[in-house]
Design a protein around this motif. Structure first.
Motif, PDB file in Angstrom:
ATOM      1  N   THR A  33      -8.923   9.293   1.822  1.00 21.26           N
ATOM      2  CA  THR A  33      -8.022   9.383   0.669  1.00 21.26           C
ATOM      3  C   THR A  33      -7.197   8.110   0.490  1.00 21.26           C
ATOM      4  O   THR A  33      -6.686   7.856  -0.598  1.00 21.26           O
ATOM      5  N   PHE A  34      -7.086   7.298   1.547  1.00 21.40           N
ATOM      6  CA  PHE A  34      -6.348   6.037   1.405  1.00 21.40           C
ATOM      7  C   PHE A  34      -7.033   5.177   0.339  1.00 21.40           C
ATOM      8  O   PHE A  34      -6.372   4.602  -0.532  1.00 21.40           O
ATOM      9  N   GLN A  83       1.886   1.885  -3.465  1.00 18.67           N
ATOM     10  CA  GLN A  83       0.704   2.337  -4.209  1.00 18.67           C
ATOM     11  C   GLN A  83       0.403   3.808  -3.904  1.00 18.67           C
ATOM     12  O   GLN A  83       0.033   4.573  -4.795  1.00 18.67           O
ATOM     13  N   ASN A  84       0.571   4.174  -2.639  1.00 20.65           N
ATOM     14  CA  ASN A  84       0.328   5.556  -2.229  1.00 20.65           C
ATOM     15  C   ASN A  84       1.267   6.516  -2.975  1.00 20.65           C
ATOM     16  O   ASN A  84       0.871   7.597  -3.418  1.00 20.65           O
ATOM     17  N   LYS A  85       2.534   6.100  -3.117  1.00 22.61           N
ATOM     18  CA  LYS A  85       3.502   6.927  -3.845  1.00 22.61           C
ATOM     19  C   LYS A  85       3.095   7.061  -5.313  1.00 22.61           C
ATOM     20  O   LYS A  85       3.132   8.164  -5.882  1.00 22.61           O
ATOM     21  N   ALA A  94       0.180   6.805  -6.595  1.00 17.68           N
ATOM     22  CA  ALA A  94      -1.022   7.640  -6.681  1.00 17.68           C
ATOM     23  C   ALA A  94      -0.678   9.114  -6.543  1.00 17.68           C
ATOM     24  O   ALA A  94      -1.163   9.953  -7.318  1.00 17.68           O
ATOM     25  N   ASP A  95       0.171   9.453  -5.582  1.00 18.12           N
ATOM     26  CA  ASP A  95       0.584  10.845  -5.408  1.00 18.12           C
ATOM     27  C   ASP A  95       1.302  11.369  -6.652  1.00 18.12           C
ATOM     28  O   ASP A  95       1.119  12.518  -7.057  1.00 18.12           O
ATOM     29  N   PRO A 123       0.800  -1.240   0.000  1.00  8.75           N
ATOM     30  CA  PRO A 123       0.000   0.000   0.000  1.00  8.75           C
ATOM     31  C   PRO A 123       0.830   1.285   0.000  1.00  8.75           C
ATOM     32  O   PRO A 123       0.435   2.272  -0.612  1.00  8.75           O
ATOM     33  N   LEU A 124       1.987   1.287   0.691  1.00 12.81           N
ATOM     34  CA  LEU A 124       2.785   2.507   0.706  1.00 12.81           C
ATOM     35  C   LEU A 124       3.406   2.806  -0.659  1.00 12.81           C
ATOM     36  O   LEU A 124       3.587   3.977  -1.017  1.00 12.81           O
ATOM     37  N   LYS A 155      -6.618   6.695  -3.177  1.00 10.69           N
ATOM     38  CA  LYS A 155      -5.281   6.522  -3.752  1.00 10.69           C
ATOM     39  C   LYS A 155      -5.013   5.074  -4.141  1.00 10.69           C
ATOM     40  O   LYS A 155      -4.311   4.802  -5.126  1.00 10.69           O
ATOM     41  N   ARG A 156      -5.558   4.120  -3.372  1.00  8.99           N
ATOM     42  CA  ARG A 156      -5.400   2.718  -3.771  1.00  8.99           C
ATOM     43  C   ARG A 156      -6.072   2.475  -5.119  1.00  8.99           C
ATOM     44  O   ARG A 156      -5.551   1.750  -5.968  1.00  8.99           O
ATOM     45  N   GLU A 166      -5.553  17.018  -0.169  1.00  6.02           N
ATOM     46  CA  GLU A 166      -4.109  17.080   0.064  1.00  6.02           C
ATOM     47  C   GLU A 166      -3.638  18.491   0.401  1.00  6.02           C
ATOM     48  O   GLU A 166      -2.785  18.684   1.269  1.00  6.02           O
TER      49      GLU A 166
END
Length: 598
Positions: A576-577, A304-306, A308-309, A301-302, A580-581, A536
């Motif tokens: 937002t989690f 994926q978060n990057k 997405a950002d 997930p982290l 973003k996923r 954000e």
């Protein structure tokens, strides 16, 4: 009524609500524009990428050869009128060439300096005779151009240049003396656009040829990035330049310099869009191939978060940049570039100077963020030059310095807005007076109740933050008046608010336009990225406003202002989690940047 009278004025976005039907978005590309983008991409992948390692070693001969090949395909003459050997393409087509050139690494800088700041001064400000003499060879690549503004003692403060031009006794030539610094393409350029002060006072542009006696270049600079591009000083030692090579008018060189920089800022933003997409593609592919703890990086997930950002910043950057490209096209499409149109060209380009600076600042910082996260996803391999993400990271850093540093552009954004208000070009003061009356009364908190209208919550948030900016800006103007230019920290916060408002609005309008045309399902990823971006940056807007007000006001006045901020900035947090996923999933499925719109 002219196109200049019907299109939005520069900076108007901060005062009024825009209609999504009036803005240009990437979904508006026509088939011809898409074909030009594909042709550019094919040229880069087929001719430049296989030779990338050699280009990075500063192989001038190879770079010039490739530029001439690009000229044969029409990729150097996009902005040049047909009568002078160019393709006379629209500004969006020209932008797509720039966006797709970036995968050529340093070659894209050599190309961009030639077709942009090197050639455009003659395109927009040259006489018919100058255009006929120089543009055909620049369109083919027979001659390569360079732009010479910066000096050892003057970077962003261009008007303090020390290069001089003195008319000879015969009145036939100007004698130029001085040194220009950090000149891209200097090692192999044939034509130099040089700025000098006539009689030490009148800032003026000249067309200088490499073969003029007294023209030479210094050694190559050893740079952090963009290593395959030539960067040298240009030395002018009693160079005799014919009077017919004065570009524009004596003493009006600043109009050429600053307006060419305006376009350069826009084109820099375009390059940042292309480089960000490239970085996302590299990061997504690596994340799917690399395994850690017996699972693909893409499953974490982290990571994926990057991703997405990275995608969100790129979507917003793409939205503001092509929106601004639409304004540039509208402003310049009716200029008769076959003739001498100095004042008309200056006026048309200058109109959206605020937006060009926003594109430059946002784009360069978005790319730095995306490149940095791309390296992080690659882990240790991201630090190894064998991986392209390492080059993207190094090459991206110069963009915050190019075309006026981001600090200078941040001061220009609110400064230009205030200047135009004083000139009566924007109804800023009237808007401030109306808002002041509204804010002195009862201010209900923003209604964020659920609505059936698409993105209505975000629309209300945008309306609210525009009021916030006007409140803070009005307080600053009221206190400091003409001395506000000395309060650079406050101007920076106001600038950050303007940049973010333009970014929010551009993303929002694009998502709404896509949904209206293709349906909400087709626009879902754009909707998700827009919502995530609002969430954000909302805290940043709140912080910038409070910091500025704390510097402007005190006591009861400050307490009242802060209570207004609290009501204007009410926000309903969103998960937002999950957003973003979902965004990352689409990026990983595509293996590259995508907005989900076909």
């Amino acid at each position: 009524m002219s196109i200049q009278e019907t299109m939005p004025k520069g900076g108007q976005f901060i005062l009024e609500e825009a209609d999504f039907q009036t803005i240009f978005t990437p979904e508006d590309f026509n088939e011809e524009q898409r074909m030009i983008a594909r042709m550019t991409r094919d040229f880069i992948e087929g001719e430049v990428v296989p030779k990338a390692e050699e280009i990075e070693k500063l192989n001038y001969e190879l770079t010039v050869k490739l530029l001439r090949q690009a000229g044969e395909l029409g990729l150097l003459g996009a902005d040049i009128p047909e009568v002078y050997g160019g393709a006379a393409l629209d500004k969006i087509s020209s932008s797509l060439i720039g966006e797709n050139m970036v995968r050529g690494g340093s070659f894209s800088l050599s190309h961009g300096a030639h077709v942009g700041i090197g050639t455009l001064p003659i395109v927009f400000f040259g006489t018919p005779e100058q255009k006929a003499k120089y543009l055909p060879s620049l369109a083919t690549g027979e001659k390569i151009a360079a732009y010479c503004l910066t000096e050892p003692s003057s970077g962003s403060d261009a008007l303090s240049a020390k290069t001089t031009a003195v008319l000879n006794q015969a009145g036939t030539h100007y004698i130029l003396n001085g040194t220009k610094q950090f000149i891209t393409n200097a090692g192999f350029a044939d034509i130099f656009i040089v700025y000098a002060k006539v009689d030490g006072e009148k800032f003026t542009a000249f067309i200088v040829e490499k073969d003029f006696l007294g023209v030479s270049t210094g050694p190559e600079e050893k740079k952090m990035g963009i290593k395959g591009s030539s960067t040298r000083p240009l030395i002018l030692d009693n160079v005799e330049v014919p009077i017919e090579n004065v570009l524009g008018e004596i003493g009006k060189g600043h109009k050429i310099a600053f307006n060419i920089l305006n376009i350069g800022r826009y084109k820099l933003g375009i390059g940042a869009v292309g480089a960000s997409k490239w970085a996302i593609e590299l990061a997504a592919q690596y994340a799917k191939e690399r395994k850690q703890f017996k699972t693909e990086l893409a499953n974490f997930p982290l990571i994926q978060n990057k991703l997405a950002d990275m995608a969100i910043r790129t979507y917003v950057n793409e939205s503001i940049t092509y929106r601004t490209g639409g304004y540039l096209e509208a402003a310049t499409q009716y200029l008769n570039l076959e003739n001498y149109i100095f004042d008309e060209a200056a006026k048309a380009i200058e109109e959206h100077a605020i937006e060009y600076s926003i594109v430059k600042v946002f784009g360069s910082e978005a790319l730095d963020f995306v490149a940095d996260e791309g390296v992080q996803i690659h882990g240790g391999y991201g630090y190894i030059s064998e991986y392209k993400i390492e080059q993207i990271y190094r090459d991206s850093r110069i963009n915050r310095i190019f075309e006026g540093t981001n600090e200078v552009n941040r001061l220009l954004i609110p400064g230009t807005l205030l200047k135009r208000a004083m000139q009566g070009r924007l109804p800023l003061m009237e808007k401030l007076q109306t808002l002041q009356k509204e804010l002195t009364g009862y201010i209900p908190s923003m209604d964020l109740s659920e609505s059936t209208e698409l993105l209505e919550t975000e629309s209300k948030m945008l309306e609210s933050v525009k009021k916030l900016f006007l409140m803070v800006g009005g307080a600053a103007v009221q206190k400091y008046m003409q001395k506000i230019e000395q309060e650079q920290e406050i101007l920076e916060n106001l600038s950050n608010m303007m940049i973010t408002i333009y970014a929010l609005e551009s993303a929002l309008l694009r998502a709404k336009k896509t949904a209206a045309r293709k349906g909400e399902a087709a626009a879902q990823m754009q909707i998700d990225m827009t919502r995530a971006y609002f969430q954000e940056v909302w805290g940043d807007l709140d912080k910038w406003a409070k910091e500025a007000l704390a510097a402007i006001s005190e006591g009861d006045t400050l307490r009242t202002q802060l209570s207004i901020v609290k009501k204007l900035m009410r926000m309903q947090p969103m998960n937002t989690f999950a957003l973003k996923r979902s965004i990352a999933k689409r990026i990983l499925e595509a293996g590259q940047y995508t907005t989900g719109v076909k």
